[in-house]
Design a protein around this motif. Sequence first.
Motif, short mmCIF file in Angstrom:
data_model
loop_
_atom_site.label_atom_id
_atom_site.label_comp_id
_atom_site.label_asym_id
_atom_site.label_seq_id
_atom_site.Cartn_x
_atom_site.Cartn_y
_atom_site.Cartn_z
N PRO A 100 11.30 3.32 -10.73
CA PRO A 100 10.62 3.16 -9.44
C PRO A 100 9.59 4.26 -9.20
O PRO A 100 9.88 5.44 -9.40
CB PRO A 100 11.76 3.27 -8.44
N VAL A 101 8.39 3.85 -8.79
CA VAL A 101 7.39 4.84 -8.37
C VAL A 101 7.48 5.04 -6.86
O VAL A 101 7.06 6.07 -6.33
CB VAL A 101 5.95 4.42 -8.76
N LEU A 102 8.02 4.04 -6.16
CA LEU A 102 8.19 4.14 -4.71
C LEU A 102 9.54 3.58 -4.30
O LEU A 102 9.93 2.50 -4.73
CB LEU A 102 7.09 3.35 -3.99
N VAL A 130 10.61 8.16 -1.32
CA VAL A 130 10.56 8.87 -2.59
C VAL A 130 9.40 8.31 -3.40
O VAL A 130 9.33 7.10 -3.65
CB VAL A 130 11.87 8.72 -3.39
N LEU A 131 8.47 9.18 -3.79
CA LEU A 131 7.32 8.78 -4.60
C LEU A 131 7.38 9.51 -5.93
O LEU A 131 7.39 10.75 -5.96
CB LEU A 131 6.00 9.12 -3.87
N ASP A 132 7.45 8.72 -7.00
CA ASP A 132 7.51 9.28 -8.35
C ASP A 132 8.64 10.30 -8.49
O ASP A 132 8.47 11.36 -9.09
CB ASP A 132 6.17 9.91 -8.72
N GLY A 133 9.76 9.97 -7.89
CA GLY A 133 10.94 10.82 -8.03
C GLY A 133 11.03 11.99 -7.08
O GLY A 133 12.01 12.75 -7.11
N LYS A 134 10.03 12.15 -6.19
CA LYS A 134 10.01 13.29 -5.29
C LYS A 134 10.03 12.82 -3.84
O LYS A 134 9.31 11.90 -3.47
CB LYS A 134 8.76 14.14 -5.53
N PRO A 135 10.85 13.46 -2.98
CA PRO A 135 10.87 13.08 -1.56
C PRO A 135 9.48 13.24 -0.95
O PRO A 135 8.77 14.22 -1.23
CB PRO A 135 11.86 14.08 -0.95
N ALA A 136 9.10 12.29 -0.13
CA ALA A 136 7.75 12.33 0.46
C ALA A 136 7.73 11.52 1.75
O ALA A 136 8.21 10.39 1.78
CB ALA A 136 6.72 11.77 -0.52
N ARG A 137 7.20 12.14 2.79
CA ARG A 137 6.89 11.40 4.01
C ARG A 137 5.56 11.96 4.51
O ARG A 137 5.51 13.05 5.04
CB ARG A 137 7.96 11.54 5.08
N TRP A 164 -10.33 5.15 -6.86
CA TRP A 164 -8.93 5.57 -6.87
C TRP A 164 -8.46 5.91 -8.28
O TRP A 164 -7.62 6.81 -8.45
CB TRP A 164 -8.05 4.47 -6.26
N LEU A 165 -8.97 5.21 -9.28
CA LEU A 165 -8.54 5.51 -10.64
C LEU A 165 -8.91 6.92 -11.06
O LEU A 165 -8.24 7.52 -11.89
CB LEU A 165 -9.16 4.49 -11.62
N SER A 166 -9.99 7.45 -10.49
CA SER A 166 -10.38 8.82 -10.82
C SER A 166 -9.34 9.82 -10.34
O SER A 166 -9.34 10.98 -10.75
CB SER A 166 -11.74 9.14 -10.20
N MET A 167 -8.42 9.37 -9.46
CA MET A 167 -7.36 10.25 -8.95
C MET A 167 -6.03 10.02 -9.67
O MET A 167 -5.02 10.62 -9.30
CB MET A 167 -7.17 9.98 -7.45
N ASN A 168 -6.02 9.12 -10.67
CA ASN A 168 -4.79 8.80 -11.42
C ASN A 168 -3.63 8.45 -10.48
O ASN A 168 -2.59 9.12 -10.47
CB ASN A 168 -4.40 9.97 -12.32
N PRO A 169 -3.77 7.41 -9.67
CA PRO A 169 -2.75 7.11 -8.66
C PRO A 169 -1.44 6.61 -9.26
O PRO A 169 -1.42 5.97 -10.31
CB PRO A 169 -3.42 6.01 -7.83
N LYS A 170 -0.36 6.90 -8.56
CA LYS A 170 0.96 6.40 -8.95
C LYS A 170 1.24 5.06 -8.27
O LYS A 170 1.90 4.19 -8.83
CB LYS A 170 2.03 7.41 -8.58
N ALA A 189 0.98 2.02 -13.23
CA ALA A 189 0.91 2.13 -11.78
C ALA A 189 1.84 1.10 -11.13
O ALA A 189 2.12 0.04 -11.70
CB ALA A 189 -0.52 1.90 -11.30
N GLY A 190 2.33 1.43 -9.95
CA GLY A 190 3.01 0.44 -9.13
C GLY A 190 2.01 -0.11 -8.14
O GLY A 190 1.17 0.63 -7.62
N ILE A 191 2.06 -1.41 -7.87
CA ILE A 191 1.06 -2.03 -7.00
C ILE A 191 1.77 -2.81 -5.88
O ILE A 191 2.66 -3.62 -6.14
CB ILE A 191 0.13 -2.97 -7.78
#
Length: 503
Positions: A260-262, A314-321, A414-420, A451-453
């Motif tokens: 999971p990425v998200l 959780v985004l890419d395994g890290k807590p995020a809000r 967005w691809l220039s930012m390597n999005p997850k 990427a997750g979409i």
Amino acid sequence: MSTPVIEMQAITKVFPGVKALSDVSFDVRAGEVQALVGENGAGKSTLIKILSGVYQADGGEVRLAGKPVHFTHPVQSLLAGISVIYQEFSLLPERTVAQNLFLGREPRGRFGLIDEAAMRRETRRVLDLFSSGARIDPDRLVGELDVATQQMVEIAKAVSLDAQVIVMDEPTAALNDTECAELFETVDRLRERGAAIIYITHRMREITRLADRVTVLKDGEVAARFDHVPEPDAIVRAMVGRDIADFYAREATEAELGAPVLTVTGGGNARLKDIALTVRAGEIVGLAGIQGAGRVALAMALFGEEPFTEGEVVLDGKPARFRSAREAIIAGIGLLPGDRKKEGLVLMQSVRDNGMLTPRAFAPLWASHKRNANADLTRIDDLLDRMDIRAASYDQEIRGLSGGNQQKAIVARWLSMNPKLLIFIEPTRGIDVNAKAGIYHLMRDLAREGAGILMISSDLPEVIGAADRIVVMQAGRITAEFPRGASERDIMHAATDDAKDAA
């Protein structure tokens, strides 16, 4: 069979180096809706501009009520009873609804002064012809109205002119589901009043709902004529030479999906409640629901515009809000907005500049603070090349590109930012069928790269065809989840008040 109100016979138009129309014949009768469809560049706009007097044909003839006409200026066609409602409205935002309806033909009273009361009364009479017209105040400034209401003002303007022929060019491009339904009712009323309607759209469901006949243009020629509304596959084959099924890339296999990425658990805010959502690397998750279900609110919560106040993300395994879009972007979330022109692009800037907007804004926060400007230019050009953007030059203003190419430029950014995680809101709104296929395959390619979409779309067949998994929302909650290929009936059941687990 009634005599056509408009007949365009053997129309030919040549621009320097390009034959835009070749021997095109087209007609529309009173009280019918004739759908005019084709890819971008097929010749639809050129044909309509000849009808409205913007262009003059190099060959052929236009007949109005059986009599030859030759318009050399749009005012001539307007006075003859032909009204064109373009995607870009012709309204003046700083004037009232009434002033826009009667611009240039205001009723006069004593001493030749404008009779404001008479103009207001006549505006009210015209607006009341339509079910949604009652909510429009004739004294309201047009610039204060939402897009759907401005669309109604454009239609009311055509009715006030007593137009015999009304051309609607992609009228639902910026409308939500409820607003589309109101527009369809208005089209039905216009048809009942005897108007001849030319309806230009890329959406198959609108053709099925509204059209009496269909004409398909391809490469400046008539590719097909249908005296009834056929199955969408037949229209698509005439437009681009392949079936609808070929437009969607194959779904991801279990082996192609990653971690999971998200992950959202118990997510909530003022508009959302108890959201539980997972998007895996390599997966396209479609978000379905009726207008107001909370799909866009969920996207805005993830993107930090309307942050979650409850639950865990959780985004890419890290807590995020995220408390702002800035934080979300830095963490690796990209968003393709629903209205690319207003929310995603600077139309007067170049394709390249638009591709670099986000990197420029957040350059100081990147891992390397010593960016090389030439390297940045090379990278964005490489990404624009990868998106297969069709432009004369990346230095040209992006407003001159087709909708599909504009969408790709935002994706390149967005691809220039390597999005997850990439969030696509109405990714194919206002673009032609072939360009839609390009967007679907692009999303699949991005997913295969890890990427997750999350895709939000009001076009249910699009969600069913493009997503690996479908999540349904209702009233700010997730009510159901389906695999790819689920039926429209089951999805709509979960999206409406019939859903038994909506509470």
